[in-house]
Design a protein around this motif. Structure first.
Motif, mmCIF file in Angstrom:
data_model
loop_
_atom_site.group_PDB
_atom_site.id
_atom_site.type_symbol
_atom_site.label_atom_id
_atom_site.label_comp_id
_atom_site.label_asym_id
_atom_site.label_seq_id
_atom_site.Cartn_x
_atom_site.Cartn_y
_atom_site.Cartn_z
ATOM 1 N N ALA A 272 19.785 0.673 -53.491
ATOM 2 C CA ALA A 272 19.284 -0.050 -52.312
ATOM 3 C C ALA A 272 18.442 0.872 -51.436
ATOM 4 N N ALA A 273 18.895 2.118 -51.291
ATOM 5 C CA ALA A 273 18.152 3.057 -50.446
ATOM 6 C C ALA A 273 16.796 3.394 -51.080
ATOM 7 N N ARG A 274 16.786 3.666 -52.388
ATOM 8 C CA ARG A 274 15.510 4.040 -53.039
ATOM 9 C C ARG A 274 14.542 2.866 -53.078
ATOM 10 N N LEU A 275 15.040 1.694 -53.507
ATOM 11 C CA LEU A 275 14.152 0.528 -53.570
ATOM 12 C C LEU A 275 13.714 0.126 -52.156
ATOM 13 N N GLY A 276 14.634 0.239 -51.201
ATOM 14 C CA GLY A 276 14.319 -0.116 -49.817
ATOM 15 C C GLY A 276 13.205 0.742 -49.234
ATOM 16 N N VAL A 277 13.300 2.052 -49.390
ATOM 17 C CA VAL A 277 12.253 2.908 -48.799
ATOM 18 C C VAL A 277 10.926 2.702 -49.536
ATOM 19 N N TRP A 278 11.023 2.437 -50.832
ATOM 20 C CA TRP A 278 9.781 2.242 -51.598
ATOM 21 C C TRP A 278 9.047 0.989 -51.117
ATOM 22 N N VAL A 279 9.772 -0.128 -51.046
ATOM 23 C CA VAL A 279 9.099 -1.383 -50.686
ATOM 24 C C VAL A 279 8.679 -1.373 -49.214
ATOM 25 N N HIS A 280 9.462 -0.714 -48.365
ATOM 26 C CA HIS A 280 9.114 -0.570 -46.948
ATOM 27 C C HIS A 280 7.816 0.231 -46.816
ATOM 28 N N GLY A 281 7.715 1.314 -47.558
ATOM 29 C CA GLY A 281 6.487 2.112 -47.530
ATOM 30 C C GLY A 281 5.306 1.337 -48.104
ATOM 31 N N HIS A 282 5.570 0.564 -49.145
ATOM 32 C CA HIS A 282 4.515 -0.259 -49.749
ATOM 33 C C HIS A 282 4.018 -1.295 -48.735
ATOM 34 N N ALA A 283 4.967 -1.912 -48.017
ATOM 35 C CA ALA A 283 4.576 -2.868 -46.965
ATOM 36 C C ALA A 283 3.744 -2.142 -45.901
ATOM 37 N N GLY A 284 4.128 -0.911 -45.589
ATOM 38 C CA GLY A 284 3.357 -0.118 -44.625
ATOM 39 C C GLY A 284 1.945 0.148 -45.127
ATOM 40 N N ASP A 285 1.828 0.392 -46.419
ATOM 41 C CA ASP A 285 0.491 0.637 -46.990
ATOM 42 C C ASP A 285 -0.367 -0.635 -46.961
ATOM 43 N N LEU A 286 0.266 -1.777 -47.206
ATOM 44 C CA LEU A 286 -0.476 -3.048 -47.131
ATOM 45 C C LEU A 286 -0.882 -3.345 -45.684
ATOM 46 N N ALA A 287 0.008 -3.036 -44.743
ATOM 47 C CA ALA A 287 -0.307 -3.254 -43.325
ATOM 48 C C ALA A 287 -1.474 -2.357 -42.900
ATOM 49 N N ARG A 288 -1.471 -1.145 -43.408
ATOM 50 C CA ARG A 288 -2.567 -0.218 -43.099
ATOM 51 C C ARG A 288 -3.901 -0.753 -43.628
ATOM 52 N N GLN A 289 -3.835 -1.311 -44.852
ATOM 53 C CA GLN A 289 -5.034 -1.852 -45.486
ATOM 54 C C GLN A 289 -5.633 -2.962 -44.635
ATOM 55 N N GLU A 290 -4.763 -3.816 -44.069
ATOM 56 C CA GLU A 290 -5.252 -4.970 -43.332
ATOM 57 C C GLU A 290 -5.551 -4.663 -41.867
ATOM 58 N N HIS A 291 -4.741 -3.818 -41.248
ATOM 59 C CA HIS A 291 -4.855 -3.628 -39.787
ATOM 60 C C HIS A 291 -5.332 -2.242 -39.380
ATOM 61 N N GLY A 292 -5.312 -1.321 -40.318
ATOM 62 C CA GLY A 292 -5.772 0.034 -40.005
ATOM 63 C C GLY A 292 -4.644 0.913 -39.513
ATOM 64 N N ILE A 293 -4.797 2.201 -39.758
ATOM 65 C CA ILE A 293 -3.734 3.170 -39.467
ATOM 66 C C ILE A 293 -3.466 3.292 -37.964
ATOM 67 N N VAL A 294 -4.475 2.986 -37.151
ATOM 68 C CA VAL A 294 -4.310 3.113 -35.698
ATOM 69 C C VAL A 294 -3.586 1.903 -35.122
ATOM 70 N N SER A 295 -3.969 0.713 -35.557
ATOM 71 C CA SER A 295 -3.486 -0.514 -34.900
ATOM 72 C C SER A 295 -2.267 -1.141 -35.546
ATOM 73 N N MET A 296 -1.920 -0.732 -36.730
ATOM 74 C CA MET A 296 -0.757 -1.370 -37.372
ATOM 75 C C MET A 296 0.508 -1.114 -36.556
ATOM 76 N N THR A 297 1.382 -2.116 -36.524
ATOM 77 C CA THR A 297 2.650 -1.977 -35.795
ATOM 78 C C THR A 297 3.792 -2.388 -36.731
ATOM 79 N N ALA A 298 5.001 -2.248 -36.209
ATOM 80 C CA ALA A 298 6.169 -2.640 -37.010
ATOM 81 C C ALA A 298 6.112 -4.119 -37.386
ATOM 82 N N LEU A 299 5.510 -4.917 -36.509
ATOM 83 C CA LEU A 299 5.409 -6.351 -36.799
ATOM 84 C C LEU A 299 4.563 -6.584 -38.048
ATOM 85 N N GLU A 300 3.473 -5.796 -38.178
ATOM 86 C CA GLU A 300 2.628 -5.970 -39.374
ATOM 87 C C GLU A 300 3.322 -5.447 -40.639
ATOM 88 N N ILE A 301 4.175 -4.434 -40.482
ATOM 89 C CA ILE A 301 4.951 -3.961 -41.651
ATOM 90 C C ILE A 301 5.896 -5.086 -42.095
#
Ligand code: NPW
Ligand code: ADP
Ligand code: MG
Length: 313
Positions: A272-301
């Motif tokens: 759960a910990a390994r899959l959780g951090v992986w998918v959380h980081g992946h969601a963060g990468d998708l949020a970055r793609q759409e909103h940018g590294i400056v403007s992305m927030t936890a809501l976009e993750i």
């Protein structure tokens, strides 16, 4: 330019049988929040829903129940006794174990503060609850404050020795592996400093101290950072997803919900910990793609979790 495809997930996502129902995917409870920090436990709860949990409840101080309930109609809320500052009151801890009947996994800590009621609540979750748990944020701070590893605890009963005469004869203490049952700790470097006493800047030393903690107590530790490292008694996993845009308030609260959800679905703490951090980081990468590294927030993750999970199914 589109970002590189993510490396593959460390754990295979389980398929869903056609006759499954909401009870098949776990009932989970998220405990935390306080007046002024209702958002944190809401992020965790919605993240658990979006990570596949069948039923999600949030146990929060009464005074912030309406706020938490208003974020997502599918979250059930449990009002807990609160003090004059909108934090868990001491009485809240008295009934938390009963509240957890039938629950498959629990996440505790985001926005909870370290009020006396929160300390007692954490202590109960540590010693009297045996379902898989995630301790984050103020639950970790509470562990540091209550001196959890110094207390003489019976590995067999989970009671403090002074609570049971018969435990006096038993060998082993809190240092024996597995004492605390299935438990994942998710500290950031500041919280880890309080937990193990190694300064936040000493990353390698913090990872080593975390592994020693795992050996002594049987817990799994998610050492947050860029990259996050998941540590067990005899293994380490370095996460391959995520980006510095995730250094934004509430992104760790989302992770708490993701890992709690996976525990409730029956994944082991390690998986759960390994899959959780992986998918959380992946969601963060998708949020970055759409909103940018400056403007992305936890809501976009949070809002990127569906796409992140879809990539795995
Ligand atoms: N929307 C909401 O309701 C939100 C509510 N939240 C809730 O707020 C509460 C407090 O939690 P917290 O994490 O903000 O503060 P705390 O535990 O004092 O840690 C900060 C200390 O650690 C240090 N530090 C060193 N390295 C670090 C690192 N890499 N990452 C982070 N910190 C690092 C850091 O050093 P400094 O920044 O000064 O260099 C500082 O000394 C908690 O209940 C949480 O759930 C949040 O989740 C946000 C959204
Ligand atoms: N530079 C970074 N690179 C990758 N991930 C990061 C980075 N900074 C923070 N994160 C991730 O963001 C999350 C922050 O968690 P935490 O500090 O607990 O946030 P909060 O308490 O505000 O919700 C962790 O999952 C961490 O790994
Ligand atoms: Mg946090």
């Amino acid at each position: 330019m589109s970002p590189a495809l993510p490396s593959s997930a460390p754990v295979k996502l389980r398929s869903r049988a056609s006759d499954s129902h909401k009870g098949s995917f776990g009932r989970v409870m998220l405990i935390g929040g306080s007046r002024g920090m209702a958002g944190s436990i809401s992020l965790s709860s919605i993240a658990a829903l979006k990570s596949g949990s069948g039923l999600v409840s949030a146990a929060v101080p009464d005074g912030c129940l309406e706020t938490v309930a208003s974020f997502h109609p599918a979250i059930m809320t449990r009002p807990m006794a609160d003090d004059s500052r909108g934090r868990f009151a001491f009485e809240a801890a008295a009934c938390i174990v009963d509240e957890l009947a039938g629950v498959d996994a629990v996440g505790i800590g985001p926005g909870m503060t370290t009020a006396p009621g929160s300390l007692r609540m954490t202590e109960r979750l540590l010693h009297q609850v045996h379902v898989p748990r995630v301790f984050d944020a103020d639950a970790l701070n509470a562990l540091s404050i209550i001196g959890w590893r110094e207390q003489p605890v019976s590995c067999r009963t989970g009671k403090r020795r002074d609570e049971s005469e018969s435990d006096q004869q038993e060998s082993g203490g809190p240092e024996a592996a597995g004492c605390f049952g299935p438990l994942v700790l998710t500290p950031h470097p500041g919280e880890l400093q309080r937990l193990v006493g190694v300064p936040a800047g000493e990353r390698q030393q913090q990872i080593e101290a975390s592994q020693e903690l795992c050996r002594q107590t049987g817990v799994v530790v998610v050492v947050k950072g860029g990259p996050t490292v998941v540590v067990s008694a005899d293994d380490k996993y370095v996460n391959t997803t995520g980006n510095p845009g995730m250094a934004t308030g509430g992104s760790g609260d989302v992770l708490t919900g993701v890992i709690t959800s996976l525990l409730g679905q029956g994944y082991s703490c390690w998986d759960a910990a390994r899959l959780g951090v992986w998918v959380h980081g992946h969601a963060g990468d998708l949020a970055r793609q759409e909103h940018g590294i400056v403007s992305m927030t936890a809501l976009e993750i949070l809002q990127s979790l569906p796409a992140a999970w879809s990539g795995l199914t």
